[in-house]
Design a protein around this motif. Structure first.
Motif, PDB file in Angstrom:
ATOM      1  N   ALA A 168       0.806  -1.215   0.000  1.00 25.36           N
ATOM      2  CA  ALA A 168       0.000   0.000   0.000  1.00 25.36           C
ATOM      3  C   ALA A 168       0.842   1.269   0.000  1.00 25.36           C
ATOM      4  O   ALA A 168       0.581   2.198  -0.768  1.00 25.36           O
ATOM      5  N   CYS A 214      -4.806   6.912   0.180  1.00 30.17           N
ATOM      6  CA  CYS A 214      -5.339   6.087  -0.902  1.00 30.17           C
ATOM      7  C   CYS A 214      -6.639   5.414  -0.496  1.00 30.17           C
ATOM      8  O   CYS A 214      -6.824   5.030   0.662  1.00 30.17           O
ATOM      9  N   TRP A 216      -9.040   2.119  -1.399  1.00 29.99           N
ATOM     10  CA  TRP A 216      -8.947   0.782  -1.980  1.00 29.99           C
ATOM     11  C   TRP A 216     -10.318   0.126  -1.985  1.00 29.99           C
ATOM     12  O   TRP A 216     -11.141   0.396  -1.124  1.00 29.99           O
ATOM     13  N   LYS A 227      -6.385  -0.258  -6.018  1.00 34.41           N
ATOM     14  CA  LYS A 227      -6.452   1.153  -5.654  1.00 34.41           C
ATOM     15  C   LYS A 227      -7.475   1.859  -6.540  1.00 34.41           C
ATOM     16  O   LYS A 227      -7.418   1.780  -7.760  1.00 34.41           O
ATOM     17  N   SER A 230      -6.142   8.102  -5.352  1.00 34.44           N
ATOM     18  CA  SER A 230      -5.049   8.633  -4.554  1.00 34.44           C
ATOM     19  C   SER A 230      -5.348  10.111  -4.328  1.00 34.44           C
ATOM     20  O   SER A 230      -5.497  10.881  -5.295  1.00 34.44           O
TER      21      SER A 230
END
Length: 329
Positions: A168, A214, A216, A227, A230
């Motif tokens: 990550a 981020c 997910w 992902k 961002s």
């Protein structure tokens, strides 16, 4: 090297609906985390002496001590729903323990796991997705580890767990937060509402040493993570220390807050599920951010703890700017 979420995880009780109470932690050392269970009847604390203590919220009486960690315990998470008998704890040396209540005031170890580096944060997912524990790893690889139990029945002795992980944040994962399970369309109106799923896709927000925040998403088995977004912001400087997804309880919009070691706090908003996230506000607090928490009972209110014991509450003001709430409000 290892990214340790070191200063203490202050003010997890900043926006608690519970009345003020006193809990005796004499001799426990530094308090790193404190979490109420889903019914707000018990409080668990994590401290530098490696002991997890459980208190009754009625009178502050200590109900027990859980000893199994060799280094400071830094994070706690209670199960909810069918899994309310479980409590997870993690420590500086990467040890993660899931404790199961076998009878009132007595717990046994249900499962143990060790991750590389510090296990900075542990968090059970919303119970509607089943039984899964997310672990923020503090090693250089920046791994999020998922500890998953296949069955959705109540936990019991000898439960079989499986482990999945995904990279990550290079340099370490500082914090993570689950998105609510309720679909953002639940309280919306319009022709698409009837087609909306009652259960939202399973999502997680993380932050780490690469200075990224981020979002997910995974499949319904919580095995394959990808992902989605961002998040960035001008003026959001420093390494993130904490991140928190607003428990929006079915409202169409969603919010994510993050704070850094340099005192930056940012809030991003997603107006409709599936749309891009946009920065709503970014501001500075007088100290390094230690912990963020959203109110579950007082509307859209964000609690921020910073520095050596500082804390403040913020709410959305005109034009999307977040403003401090006066203490006498």
């Amino acid at each position: 090297s290892s990214l340790l979420r070191a200063p203490p995880r202050q003010s997890s009780l900043l926006l608690s609906p519970m009345p003020c109470a006193s809990y005796n932690l004499a001799g426990a050392g530094t308090l790193y985390d404190a979490q109420y269970d889903s019914a707000a009847r018990r409080l668990a604390t994590a401290s530098s002496d490696g002991v997890v203590r459980i208190f009754s919220t009625s009178g502050g009486v200590q109900l027990g001590e859980l000893r199994g960690h060799q280094t400071p315990v830094v994070s706690l998470s209670w199960g909810a729903g069918s899994f309310a008998s479980l409590l997870a704890s993690s420590s500086e040396d990467g040890s993660v323990t899931i404790w199961r209540e076998v009878r009132p005031q007595e717990r046994q170890i249900d499962h143990r796991l060790h991750v590389t580096g510090a296990a900075n944060v542990v968090a059970f997912c919303p119970p509607e997705y089943g039984l899964a524990l997310a672990i923020a790893g503090g090693d250089d690889l920046g791994i999020v580890t998922m500890l998953i139990r296949n069955e959705r029945a109540k936990a019991g002795p000898g439960s079989e767990w499986q482990v999945r992980s995904f990279p990550a944040h290079q340099g370490g994962v500082a914090a993570l937060s689950w998105a609510p399970s309720t679909s953002p369309a639940t309280m919306a109106t319009g022709p698409a509402v009837g087609r909306a799923a009652a259960l939202a896709p399973c999502r997680l927000v993380t932050c780490g040493a690469d200075k990224a925040v981020c979002v997910w998403q995974t499949d319904n088995k919580l095995l394959d993570w990808r992902k989605q977004f961002s998040l960035t912001a001008a003026g959001f400087s420093g390494h993130p220390r904490d991140v928190a997804r607003w428990p929006n309880v079915g409202l169409p919009s969603s919010l994510i807050a993050a704070g850094t070691e340099e005192g930056s706090v940012a809030v991003w908003v997603q107006d409709i599920d599936g749309r891009d996230w946009r920065l709503q506000s970014c501001w500075q607090v007088p100290g390094d951010v230690r912990r963020l928490s959203w109110s579950r009972t007082a509307g859209v209110v964000l609690g921020v703890s910073f520095g050596a014991g500082g804390s403040a509450l913020y709410r959305e003001g005109p034009c999307g700017k977040w403003e401090p709430i006066p203490l006498d409000a």
